[in-house]
Write a protein that holds these residues in place. Structure first.
Motif, PDB file in Angstrom:
ATOM      1  N   LEU A 111       0.803  -0.999   0.030  1.00 17.55           N
ATOM      2  CA  LEU A 111       0.062   0.043  -0.023  1.00 17.55           C
ATOM      3  C   LEU A 111       0.837   1.184  -0.037  1.00 17.55           C
ATOM      4  N   LEU A 112       1.976   1.321   0.766  1.00 15.64           N
ATOM      5  CA  LEU A 112       2.582   2.358   1.014  1.00 15.64           C
ATOM      6  C   LEU A 112       3.450   2.711  -0.286  1.00 15.64           C
ATOM      7  N   ASP A 113       3.797   1.732  -1.171  1.00 15.68           N
ATOM      8  CA  ASP A 113       4.475   2.114  -2.484  1.00 15.68           C
ATOM      9  C   ASP A 113       3.756   3.256  -3.359  1.00 15.68           C
ATOM     10  N   PHE A 114       2.438   3.199  -3.176  1.00 16.10           N
ATOM     11  CA  PHE A 114       1.744   4.147  -3.895  1.00 16.10           C
ATOM     12  C   PHE A 114       2.003   5.753  -3.281  1.00 16.10           C
ATOM     13  N   ILE A 115       2.691   5.988  -2.154  1.00 16.53           N
ATOM     14  CA  ILE A 115       3.035   7.093  -1.760  1.00 16.53           C
ATOM     15  C   ILE A 115       4.617   7.258  -2.012  1.00 16.53           C
ATOM     16  N   PRO A 116       4.925   8.067  -3.010  1.00 17.47           N
ATOM     17  CA  PRO A 116       6.592   7.826  -3.566  1.00 17.47           C
ATOM     18  C   PRO A 116       7.423   7.883  -2.347  1.00 17.47           C
ATOM     19  N   GLU A 117       7.346   8.939  -1.470  1.00 19.53           N
ATOM     20  CA  GLU A 117       8.363   9.151  -0.278  1.00 19.53           C
ATOM     21  C   GLU A 117       8.475   7.995   0.571  1.00 19.53           C
ATOM     22  N   ARG A 118       7.083   7.026   0.428  1.00 21.62           N
ATOM     23  CA  ARG A 118       7.266   6.052   1.470  1.00 21.62           C
ATOM     24  C   ARG A 118       7.458   4.764   0.797  1.00 21.62           C
ATOM     25  N   GLU A 141      -4.005   8.522   2.710  1.00 27.31           N
ATOM     26  CA  GLU A 141      -3.143   9.176   1.748  1.00 27.31           C
ATOM     27  C   GLU A 141      -2.912   8.135   0.778  1.00 27.31           C
ATOM     28  N   ALA A 142      -2.527   6.790   1.105  1.00 24.20           N
ATOM     29  CA  ALA A 142      -2.372   5.860   0.060  1.00 24.20           C
ATOM     30  C   ALA A 142      -3.629   5.511  -0.665  1.00 24.20           C
ATOM     31  N   CYS A 143      -4.406   5.393   0.102  1.00 21.93           N
ATOM     32  CA  CYS A 143      -5.814   4.762  -0.710  1.00 21.93           C
ATOM     33  C   CYS A 143      -6.226   5.827  -1.590  1.00 21.93           C
ATOM     34  N   GLY A 144      -6.011   7.232  -1.507  1.00 23.81           N
ATOM     35  CA  GLY A 144      -6.256   8.471  -2.303  1.00 23.81           C
ATOM     36  C   GLY A 144      -5.573   8.031  -3.659  1.00 23.81           C
ATOM     37  N   LEU A 145      -3.995   7.803  -3.327  1.00 27.29           N
ATOM     38  CA  LEU A 145      -3.170   7.594  -4.712  1.00 27.29           C
ATOM     39  C   LEU A 145      -3.478   6.372  -5.349  1.00 27.29           C
ATOM     40  N   LEU A 146      -3.712   5.472  -4.600  1.00 29.27           N
ATOM     41  CA  LEU A 146      -4.245   3.980  -5.141  1.00 29.27           C
ATOM     42  C   LEU A 146      -5.561   4.195  -6.263  1.00 29.27           C
ATOM     43  N   LEU A 147      -6.404   4.935  -5.728  1.00 26.60           N
ATOM     44  CA  LEU A 147      -7.506   5.306  -6.620  1.00 26.60           C
ATOM     45  C   LEU A 147      -7.263   5.833  -7.748  1.00 26.60           C
TER      46      LEU A 147
END
Length: 156
Positions: A111-118, A141-147
């Motif tokens: 999941l956190l792979d969708f947040i570049p800095e995480r 935060e990650a779910c927003g980027l996953l979507l």
């Protein structure tokens, strides 16, 4: 229909939180009929149980519905039924891959792979840390980027 499966260890803290948060974001985007969401655990200790009280509390505080959610274990068929299998940590990924059939089309990512800095980081397990707020913020935060990723990939 894009199908997403969130996976953690026992399916009572992180993955049901991600499932509920992602459902909420998908509904807000008007995509409820186009993306199906579920969650599961790599272990079977909590099968049939509702989300942990800490998860339920943080979801209620953020007005996110979690009704009807019950823990279940990952199945080999999940790799054929879901296009995206999203794990909460590296250990979950390793364990999930033990169920993977020889060939499948599921994209398995943390999941956190969708947040570049995480990228490469684990979502800490609040079952042990008790920090449901911190986990909620990461998941949200990650779910927003996953979507956004799925919308682009699936042309939605």
């Amino acid at each position: 229909m894009a199908k997403v499966l969130f996976v953690c260890l026992g399916n009572i803290c992180r993955s049901p939180m991600a499932e509920a948060v992602f459902r909420h974001k998908v509904a807000e985007a008007g995509l409820a009929g186009r993306i199906e969401i579920d969650s599961a655990g790599t272990g079977d200790w909590h099968t049939g149980e509702p989300p942990h009280e800490g998860t339920r509390t943080i979801l209620r505080q953020n007005q996110i519905d979690y009704s009807g959610m019950r823990a279940r274990q990952v199945r080999q068929s999940d790799f054929h039924e879901h296009r995206y299998i999203i794990t909460m940590d590296a250990s979950n990924t390793k364990n999930v891959m033990k169920w993977a059939p020889g060939s499948h089309d599921a994209e398995v990512r943390q999941l956190l792979d969708f947040i570049p800095e995480r990228r490469g980081e684990d979502v800490p397990d609040p079952y042990y840390t008790g920090n449901f707020q911190e986990v909620y913020e990461m998941v949200d935060e990650a779910c927003g980027l996953l979507l956004a990723y799925i919308r682009t990939k699936e042309d939605m």
